[in-house]
Design a protein around this motif. Structure first.
Motif, mmCIF file in Angstrom:
data_model
loop_
_atom_site.group_PDB
_atom_site.id
_atom_site.type_symbol
_atom_site.label_atom_id
_atom_site.label_comp_id
_atom_site.label_asym_id
_atom_site.label_seq_id
_atom_site.Cartn_x
_atom_site.Cartn_y
_atom_site.Cartn_z
ATOM 1 N N THR C 160 0.782 22.010 14.573
ATOM 2 C CA THR C 160 0.735 20.733 13.882
ATOM 3 C C THR C 160 1.418 20.822 12.526
ATOM 4 O O THR C 160 0.820 21.236 11.540
ATOM 5 N N VAL C 161 2.692 20.466 12.511
ATOM 6 C CA VAL C 161 3.435 20.482 11.257
ATOM 7 C C VAL C 161 2.925 19.358 10.359
ATOM 8 O O VAL C 161 2.619 19.544 9.195
ATOM 9 N N LEU C 162 2.872 18.175 10.933
ATOM 10 C CA LEU C 162 2.386 17.007 10.208
ATOM 11 C C LEU C 162 1.328 16.327 11.067
ATOM 12 O O LEU C 162 1.502 16.203 12.276
ATOM 13 N N PRO C 163 0.250 15.903 10.460
ATOM 14 C CA PRO C 163 -0.783 15.235 11.244
ATOM 15 C C PRO C 163 -0.281 13.878 11.750
ATOM 16 O O PRO C 163 0.496 13.198 11.087
ATOM 17 N N VAL C 164 -0.709 13.504 12.960
ATOM 18 C CA VAL C 164 -0.238 12.268 13.574
ATOM 19 C C VAL C 164 -0.848 11.056 12.873
ATOM 20 O O VAL C 164 -0.214 10.032 12.718
ATOM 21 N N ALA C 165 -2.088 11.178 12.471
ATOM 22 C CA ALA C 165 -2.751 10.055 11.821
ATOM 23 C C ALA C 165 -3.885 10.583 10.967
ATOM 24 O O ALA C 165 -4.181 11.772 10.972
ATOM 25 N N GLY C 166 -4.509 9.677 10.223
ATOM 26 C CA GLY C 166 -5.672 10.069 9.434
ATOM 27 C C GLY C 166 -5.348 10.180 7.959
ATOM 28 O O GLY C 166 -4.307 9.724 7.496
ATOM 29 N N TRP C 167 -6.246 10.794 7.232
ATOM 30 C CA TRP C 167 -6.179 10.761 5.783
ATOM 31 C C TRP C 167 -6.821 12.006 5.250
ATOM 32 O O TRP C 167 -7.661 12.593 5.906
ATOM 33 N N GLY C 168 -6.417 12.446 4.098
ATOM 34 C CA GLY C 168 -7.125 13.561 3.493
ATOM 35 C C GLY C 168 -6.199 14.465 2.712
ATOM 36 O O GLY C 168 -6.359 14.635 1.519
ATOM 37 N N THR C 169 -5.176 15.026 3.370
ATOM 38 C CA THR C 169 -4.336 15.968 2.647
ATOM 39 C C THR C 169 -3.005 15.321 2.303
ATOM 40 O O THR C 169 -2.689 14.234 2.757
ATOM 41 N N LEU C 170 -2.238 16.040 1.521
ATOM 42 C CA LEU C 170 -0.923 15.562 1.129
ATOM 43 C C LEU C 170 -0.044 15.348 2.353
ATOM 44 O O LEU C 170 0.778 14.436 2.407
ATOM 45 N N ARG C 171 -0.238 16.204 3.363
ATOM 46 C CA ARG C 171 0.603 16.111 4.548
ATOM 47 C C ARG C 171 0.352 14.812 5.305
ATOM 48 O O ARG C 171 1.214 14.311 6.007
ATOM 49 N N HIS C 172 -0.865 14.277 5.161
ATOM 50 C CA HIS C 172 -1.146 12.989 5.795
ATOM 51 C C HIS C 172 -0.343 11.867 5.154
ATOM 52 O O HIS C 172 -0.116 10.840 5.749
ATOM 53 N N LEU C 173 0.021 12.090 3.892
ATOM 54 C CA LEU C 173 0.639 11.021 3.113
ATOM 55 C C LEU C 173 2.129 10.862 3.373
ATOM 56 O O LEU C 173 2.661 9.770 3.291
ATOM 57 N N ILE C 174 2.785 11.981 3.658
ATOM 58 C CA ILE C 174 4.253 11.989 3.607
ATOM 59 C C ILE C 174 4.869 10.910 4.489
ATOM 60 O O ILE C 174 5.544 9.998 4.000
ATOM 61 N N ILE C 175 4.597 11.024 5.800
ATOM 62 C CA ILE C 175 5.280 10.109 6.722
ATOM 63 C C ILE C 175 4.866 8.648 6.505
ATOM 64 O O ILE C 175 5.722 7.775 6.407
ATOM 65 N N PRO C 176 3.569 8.347 6.395
ATOM 66 C CA PRO C 176 3.216 6.933 6.185
ATOM 67 C C PRO C 176 3.873 6.324 4.951
ATOM 68 O O PRO C 176 4.366 5.195 5.010
ATOM 69 N N SER C 177 3.920 7.069 3.854
ATOM 70 C CA SER C 177 4.511 6.454 2.663
ATOM 71 C C SER C 177 6.020 6.311 2.828
ATOM 72 O O SER C 177 6.610 5.338 2.357
ATOM 73 N N LEU C 178 6.637 7.272 3.521
ATOM 74 C CA LEU C 178 8.069 7.129 3.802
ATOM 75 C C LEU C 178 8.312 5.877 4.623
ATOM 76 O O LEU C 178 9.173 5.057 4.309
ATOM 77 N N VAL C 179 7.540 5.731 5.685
ATOM 78 C CA VAL C 179 7.708 4.585 6.577
ATOM 79 C C VAL C 179 7.466 3.287 5.811
ATOM 80 O O VAL C 179 8.217 2.316 5.936
ATOM 81 N N LEU C 180 6.435 3.293 4.983
ATOM 82 C CA LEU C 180 6.081 2.092 4.233
ATOM 83 C C LEU C 180 7.186 1.702 3.256
ATOM 84 O O LEU C 180 7.463 0.527 3.057
ATOM 85 N N GLY C 181 7.829 2.705 2.677
ATOM 86 C CA GLY C 181 8.846 2.401 1.679
ATOM 87 C C GLY C 181 10.221 2.103 2.266
ATOM 88 O O GLY C 181 11.102 1.631 1.570
ATOM 89 N N LEU C 182 10.389 2.374 3.545
ATOM 90 C CA LEU C 182 11.718 2.331 4.153
ATOM 91 C C LEU C 182 12.407 0.976 4.043
ATOM 92 O O LEU C 182 13.550 0.889 3.609
ATOM 93 N N GLY C 183 11.694 -0.085 4.448
ATOM 94 C CA GLY C 183 12.305 -1.418 4.425
ATOM 95 C C GLY C 183 12.710 -1.801 3.020
ATOM 96 O O GLY C 183 13.826 -2.261 2.768
ATOM 97 N N THR C 184 11.785 -1.570 2.068
ATOM 98 C CA THR C 184 12.069 -1.902 0.675
ATOM 99 C C THR C 184 13.231 -1.067 0.164
ATOM 100 O O THR C 184 14.083 -1.561 -0.579
ATOM 101 N N MET C 185 13.276 0.188 0.583
ATOM 102 C CA MET C 185 14.358 1.050 0.123
ATOM 103 C C MET C 185 15.697 0.513 0.609
ATOM 104 O O MET C 185 16.665 0.477 -0.151
ATOM 105 N N ALA C 186 15.736 0.089 1.863
ATOM 106 C CA ALA C 186 16.983 -0.450 2.404
ATOM 107 C C ALA C 186 17.425 -1.653 1.581
ATOM 108 O O ALA C 186 18.588 -1.782 1.200
ATOM 109 N N PHE C 187 16.461 -2.509 1.288
ATOM 110 C CA PHE C 187 16.755 -3.711 0.508
ATOM 111 C C PHE C 187 17.261 -3.344 -0.890
ATOM 112 O O PHE C 187 18.266 -3.883 -1.369
ATOM 113 N N LEU C 188 16.564 -2.396 -1.524
ATOM 114 C CA LEU C 188 16.954 -2.001 -2.880
ATOM 115 C C LEU C 188 18.314 -1.316 -2.882
ATOM 116 O O LEU C 188 19.095 -1.477 -3.822
#
Lengths: 463, 332, 306
Positions: C160-188
């Motif tokens: 398990t390089v990156l957890p698929v879902a859930g919350w708790g460690t820094l590794r949980h944060l990486i992909i969701p925040s990337l995904v969340l920022g993606l659309g806005t990043m494209a726009f910016l």
């Protein structure tokens, strides 16, 4: 460069023709010119083709592909189009015939010595497992797995516990699909604990239908007799988790998504044009009032209010929830266009050519129709093109979080929502609607870019 | 005396969608210490491009120097994307046409003037800022302390051009290239700015290269003049040479188009008819052929060479050829 | 000051329309629960104030409570106060959102500058194609695909390089925040590209070069500083987009943020939680827009004076 020697003759005054600036380009009307520029943009042309194809497909689709998008084909759930569609007819109960051959676990190792075997044919009606009882066991637990089981891994779905009292036999009737399953039987010790070793046997389940079921599915009676093979309905894009035809749902979903995506912007852009030109032309108190109201609506958090509207409206039984979404979108989205159109009108009002036309005695109607409308139309068209993808986005977002259209009405967003639930096993249920949303939005965005460039270039070349 | 800046046979081209523009064609020019050289010509004649390309200020690509050699104090300069980088700001200062857009809108004036001092003279920010105030004072800005703390949008065009000048002379350069410094300004302010430039030149012994389309400005401040047309120098010499003994029909045309107060109040202004040639495809012969009232057959197909008339006075015209009928240009 | 007043009016309107919307809903959550005996129901009604007239009593109570910052008690989770839910779950959403906006902002400025500097060359073409895709693909599709991708990656690598879902460690944060920022990043990125192109051709950049400044100083002090200003102006809408985008990402990645709670509450018609979170979110967004405007005025001297 070798030059010919000059002679005094060369120094006589030159005879020059009259200098004429050859500006003789054909004069094109506003829209002809825009259209020509748009056509010259290959990406925009492609996008236009995609848009037309999508619109045609959603208009003509239901006539061509008449399958009911809500009809469930429970024999084929979450199937890809190329899955095996054959089914064999069996008599009434569809119970296994004990006289049929017995399949035993192959591959040698049977550490428990229980001789696990499948009696008769494994069908979607039933799979019959038998094994020899051991004196040491206090009972058995039966598992089913959809993948081959490697050592140490979980055995899969626990189906039942079989007490030692009866025969070593278990009949699985639980939601069987035509698939290769791996059955495992683990013996339990006196304390009810599972023993480490278990025997595993694969079972290739065959799809069967009883005669009654076959009749209910509409197969011709002449074809139905035990042992006959029939072919189940074909689903060109497979089925979803409820056995519904993906193609039919995508077509009907496109009607919902595109309807909201096009109708809502159309309405609010019209409102925006009306209010914007009213504010721009009248000015004064009317302008003030409209612009204050615009500021106010703009400040509202858009999606939050979309959700509130949806809740407030309430959706009665049998309604699709399309209308409330449309109304909410229109109510919340008009200010952008209003501001834009007002700005345009104010700007054009200051232009010299309008003044010139007025001084030449043109009536107000002429000014409006020949100067104002064409100039505002371009901007409005671009706004409309960009508003469509954002409305489709909004619909998809709301449907995705379950706040959009009400099941079973399909929309691309709600299909994506359904698709995410099964995406690990059956990604096509998510990928297909997601691709369509993306493609549609992409096409409209590219078209909007092209249109804006075409109009911009026109504006630039005029100066 | 040795030239401070010497440009020899410079040619510059631009790649555009419509083709290659031959913006500067075989231009040679020199500026000597302490003098004011004016380069005159109408819009698009290549006068600005000549200096910006030497200073590495034109975008490359699409711009490209195809030929020529430039020397600074006798040393050959590198010509390319970073041309003149070590001279900019220290040895050569520049000011531009539109002071409103030529200053960074989000930086205080003082900081912008202090910047070259910090970079080239290694001064601290405070030292540089206080020197910026004294530079503003030298540029005759009344409240230099206040001005240094203001942003460009808070000042008028004339004030901004003074600030630009203060910035250009911050490191005491030997040469100031002023590219249309007064074009965007009111007439009264134009004159103030010209006075300021003349005054600074006297005090600091700077060489000024003045790029302009305004012959009136030239007559007032320049020692020597080069007239450019269609990417070439068509005439150059001292102010007296060019103004009183113009040797090229174009210079004559420019003079006729100039509003003159004293000479003949009843005289109509004479515009030069037609438009400059297309620099996408420079004409085979003289660039002025189509507009020249004295055009001869030879002018159409044969490019004229620069002909030396008196010491330092040259003209690029076939009329100086022995075969040409000897008619005084002023009567033409 | 005028903006502040406008903000207050907006928040009031949000609160009121939330109230109206909630009371317009067909179906009362209390009536749906058949197991409740009449006494208990009466008790509950009294507790939630449902037995009194809607206007003015309920409305006034509601507004008074909001002003005191008390959003009541959850309907479906009887023992939880809405305030507790907000306090517990908002920080999760906030961390995710801040990461996403940082990512979108830096990414947008970086890629936008790159495309402008390498205009019409390979980096520009590649990034702009990605930007169009980023703008055209809905966030939830990215989220789902990212999740599929993680599953695939973990399977291929065998751990398990990156957890698929859930919350708790820094590794949980990486992909969701990337995904969340993606659309806005494209726009910016798109915005940054055009503003950078404007700045690259600006006269004051030529001035800066004529002063002999080193290219890095020109890039950071003159180009980047001026080109980034338009990015700041759309930060308000960007925050709103990321906040609502968070609903979906939290849902898909099973992150216990306020957005997921909000969506669940909406689906279960949990009156008080919807009211509380809506008013909270509305206030939050209005305040953020105000803050962004103030920040912009601080950065751009031209706005400050007006």
């Amino acid at each position: 460069m070798a030059r010919a020697p000059l002679s005094p003759l060369d120094f006589r005054p030159a005879e020059r023709g009259l200098q004429v600036d050859p500006i003789l380009r054909p004069s094109l009307s506003y829209w002809e010119d825009t259209w020509r520029r748009l056509r010259g943009n290959r990406r925009a042309t492609l996008a236009l083709v995609v848009v037309i194809a999508l619109l045609t497909a959603s208009a003509v689709g239901p006539v061509v592909w008449t399958v009911d998008p809500s009809a469930q084909d429970l024999d084929q759930v979450s199937k890809l189009p190329w899955a095996d569609r054959r089914a064999r007819i069996v008599d009434g109960a569809g119970a296994a015939d004990p006289s049929l051959p017995v399949a035993r676990a192959t591959g040698g190792s049977d550490p428990t010595g229980m001789d696990l075997r499948i009696v008769g044919e494994a069908t979607t009606k039933s799979v019959v497992l038998e094994w020899n009882l051991s004196d040491l066991a206090s009972g058995y637990r039966v598992y089913r797995h959809i993948d081959a089981i490697a050592g140490g891994e979980p055995l899969g779905l626990p189906l039942a516990e079989v007490p030692i009292a009866g025969p070593g036999r278990f009949i699985d009737r639980l939601n069987l699909q035509p698939h290769r399953y791996y059955y495992a039987v683990a013996a339990l010790d006196a304390a009810g604990e599972e023993q480490a070793a278990s025997t595993i046997i694969p079972a290739d389940v065959v799809r069967v239908l009883s005669e009654q079921e076959a009749i209910a599915r509409g197969f011709a009676a002449s074809k139905i007799f035990p042992g006959a093979e029939v072919e189940l309905p074909f689903h060109p894009l497979g089925t979803d988790a409820l056995g519904r035809d993906m193609l039919a749902r995508l077509i009907h979903g496109s009607r919902v998504s595109l309807f909201i995506g096009i109708a809502a912007p159309w309405f609010y852009v019209m409102i925006g044009v009306g209010l914007g030109s009213l504010a721009g032309l009248r000015g004064g108190a009317v302008d003030q009032l409209i612009m204050r109201f615009t500021d106010f609506v703009v400040a509202l958090p858009f999606l939050l209010f979309m959700i509130l509207f949806k809740i407030g409206f309430g959706i009665g039984p049998g309604e699709s929830g399309i209308l409330p979404m449309l109304v909410a979108l229109v109510l919340l989205s008009w200010p952008g266009t209003t501001r834009l159109v007002r700005g345009q009108v104010l700007q054009i009002r200051e232009e010299g050519y309008l003044e010139a036309s007025r001084l030449l005695g043109a009536p107000t109607r002429h000014l409006l129709l020949h100067h104002l409308v064409p100039n505002v139309m371009g901007v409005v068209l671009v706004t409309l093109t960009f508003a469509i993808p954002s409305a489709i986005f909004t619909e998809a977002f709301l449907s995705f979080i379950g706040m959009g259209v009400v099941p079973p009405t399909p929309s691309w967003g709600s299909m994506c929502n359904d698709g995410t639930k099964t995406m690990l096993m059956h990604p096509h249920e998510l990928v297909l609607p997601a691709t369509l949303i993306s493609l549609t939005v992409l096409a409209f965005n590219v078209l909007g870019d092209g249109l804006r460039d075409a109009l911009d270039a026109r504006l630039r070349s005029r100066e | 005396m040795n030239a401070l800046l010497s440009i020899e046979n410079l040619s510059v081209e631009f790649d555009t969608h419509g083709g290659v523009v031959h913006a500067v064609r075989d231009v040679s020019l020199a500026a000597y210490p302490g003098e004011t050289v004016a380069v005159v010509g109408e819009s698009g004649c290549g006068k600005t491009v000549t200096f910006q390309s030497v200073m590495g200020l034109i975008p490359m690509p699409p711009g490209r120097i195809t030929a020529g050699e430039v020397t600074w104090r006798g040393d050959r300069m590198h010509l390319g994307r970073s041309a003149g980088r070590d001279l900019r700001g220290t040895e050569i200062g520049m000011i531009f046409q539109d002071p409103m857009s030529s200053l960074n809108p989000t930086m205080r004036i003082g900081d912008q003037i202090a910047e070259p001092l910090q970079v080239h003279r290694g001064k601290s920010r405070r030292q540089a800022l206080s020197q910026a105030v004294s530079l503003l004072d030298q540029a005759r800005i009344h409240a230099p302390e206040r001005c240094a703390k203001q942003y460009p949008f808070e000042l008028s065009g004339g004030m901004l051009q003074r600030a630009m000048i203060a910035m250009a002379i911050a490191c005491e350069p030997a040469m100031l290239i002023a590219d249309e410094p007064t074009t965007a300004l009111d007439v009264t302010i134009q004159s103030d700015i010209l006075d300021l430039l003349a005054d600074l030149q006297q005090r600091k012994g700077m060489t000024i290269v003045l790029v302009t389309h305004d012959l009136g400005v030239v007559a007032r401040v320049a020692d020597r003049v080069a007239v450019m047309y269609a990417g070439q120098i068509v005439e150059s010499g001292t102010v007296d040479d060019v103004f009183y003994r113009p040797a090229h029909p174009y210079t004559v045309g420019l003079k006729a188009a100039l509003p003159a107060r004293s000479i003949d109040p009843g005289r109509d202004l004479e515009p030069i008819a037609g438009t400059p040639p297309d620099l996408f495809a420079p004409p085979a012969g003289c660039g002025y052929f189509m507009r020249c009232p004295r055009a001869m057959r030879v002018c159409e197909g044969h490019p004229p060479d620069l002909v030396s008339l008196e010491a330092g006075h040259v003209s690029r015209c076939w009329l100086h050829h022995d075969y040409a009928a000897d008619v005084s240009l002023d009567q033409a | 000051m005028k903006r502040l007043l406008q903000g207050v009016v907006t928040i009031w309107f949000i609160a009121t329309s939330t109230f109206v919307a909630m009371h317009n809903v067909p179906g009362n959550p209390l009536l749906d629960e058949k197991a409740v005996s009449p006494e208990i129901r009466r008790n509950l009604e009294a507790r939630y104030g449902l037995d009194r007239p809607v206007f003015p009593d309920q409305y006034l109570t509601y507004m008074r409570n909001i002003l005191r910052g008390d959003f009541g008690i959850s309907f479906t989770q009887r023992n939880r106060r809405v305030n507790d839910i907000l306090r517990e779950h908002f920080p999760v959403s906030a961390i995710l959102g801040i990461l996403a906006i940082v990512f979108a902002g830096f990414g947008g400025i970086l890629f936008g500058s790159l495309t402008a500097v390498y205009r019409n060359r390979l980096p520009d073409v590649v990034i702009m194609v990605l930007v169009v895709v980023g703008i055209s693909v809905p966030g939830f599709v990215f989220a789902a695909l990212a999740q599929l991708g993680i599953v695939g990656l973990n399977e291929v690598l065998g751990w398990t390089v990156l957890p698929v879902a859930g919350w708790g460690t820094l590794r949980h944060l990486i992909i969701p925040s990337l995904v969340l920022g993606l659309g806005t990043m494209a726009f910016l990125t798109r915005l940054m590209r055009s503003s950078m192109l404007d700045v690259l051709g600006a006269d004051y950049i030529r001035t800066a070069r004529s002063k002999g400044l080193p290219p890095t100083r020109i890039f950071f002090r003159h180009q980047l500083a001026n080109a980034s200003l338009p990015v700041l102006t759309v930060l308000g809408p960007a925050i709103a987009a990321i906040t609502t985008g968070g609903f979906v990402v939290e849902l898909i990645f099973a992150i216990p943020g306020l957005g997921r709670y909000f969506v669940e509450a909406v689906q279960q018609l949990d009156y008080t939680v919807i009211m509380g979170t809506t008013v909270f979110y509305g206030t939050f967004l209005v305040v953020m827009v105000l803050v962004v405007d103030l920040a912009y005025a601080l950065v751009d001297p031209r706005v400050r004076l007006e």
